[in-house]
Design an enzyme around this catalytic site. Structure first.
Site, PDB file in Angstrom:
ATOM      1  N   ASP A  39     -22.830  10.297 -12.277  1.00  0.00           N
ATOM      2  CA  ASP A  39     -24.196   9.854 -11.999  1.00  0.00           C
ATOM      3  C   ASP A  39     -24.281   8.998 -10.742  1.00  0.00           C
ATOM      4  OD1 ASP A  39     -22.923   7.561 -12.918  1.00  0.00           O
ATOM      5  OD2 ASP A  39     -24.384   7.149 -14.510  1.00  0.00           O
ATOM      6  N   CYS A  42       0.825  -1.218   0.000  1.00  0.00           N
ATOM      7  CA  CYS A  42       0.000   0.000   0.000  1.00  0.00           C
ATOM      8  C   CYS A  42       0.854   1.261   0.000  1.00  0.00           C
ATOM      9  CB  CYS A  42      -0.935   0.005   1.197  1.00  0.00           C
ATOM     10  SG  CYS A  42      -2.168  -1.297   1.116  1.00  0.00           S
TER      11      CYS A  42
END
Length: 192
Positions: free
Chosen positions: A112, A45
């Site tokens: 959206d 990470c």
């Protein structure tokens, strides 16, 4: 809960490094990438976060990314997005990266608020953010124009007229025509 392409991205409120956000409001009319990490200070990470703050982004885009990082100590967002099994109980307290192995996801969410992409990686494999950016380029292009992007497509390369576009409609949109190695493959330069 398993999120699929086309599902509405779950909304949530969370504390972040940029203050408290309500996710859908934060997205606004933009595109968003939500990606997870199993725990702070894990090696894979760390390489990913370093890459996402790369100097070339500042050079090419004019500014360095300053995205908010969400702390999820109650695991609420992780469970909401299906990144941890529902039966996981408790909080992040005392959990190790090995306990959080399923929390290695990438979600691309459109203006959206619909999920446009879901990628899930194992703990041992760093995510390919070049691919994530390539897919976002494709998603934004295909949302604006009635085209599809072929295998290994990159920004600026030829595209395919969407199958939903009739030849008559395509003639209006592409008066110079197209290459058609097969009747169902109509290749044109990338629209701008």
């Amino acid at each position: 809960m398993t999120l699929r392409i086309g599902d509405t991205a779950p909304d949530f409120e969370a504390e972040t490094t940029a203050g408290r956000i309500k996710f859908h409001n934060w997205i606004g009319d933009s595109w968003a990438v939500l990606f997870s990490h199993p725990k702070d200070f894990t090696p894979v990470c760390t390489t990913e976060l370093g890459y996402m703050w790369a100097d070339d982004i500042k050079e090419t885009q004019g500014y360095a990314p300053n995205y908010p990082m969400i702390g999820d100590p109650a695991l609420a967002v992780s469970k909401l997005y299906g990144m941890l099994p529902a039966e996981v109980t408790g909080t992040s307290e005392g959990r190790s990266p090995a306990d959080n192995q399923t929390v290695r996801n990438v979600f691309v969410i459109g203006p959206d608020k619909k999920v446009k992409l879901v990628l899930v990686y194992p703990m041992t494999t760093g995510r390919n953010f070049d691919e994530v950016l390539r897919v976002i380029d494709s998603l934004q292009l295909t949302a604006k124009h009635k085209v599809a992007t072929p295998v290994n497509w990159k920004e600026g390369e030829d595209v395919i007229i969407a199958g939903s576009v009739s030849d008559e409609e395509a003639k209006k949109q592409y008066p110079k025509g197209w290459k058609a190695p097969k009747p169902y493959i109509r290749i044109v330069p990338q629209p701008r």
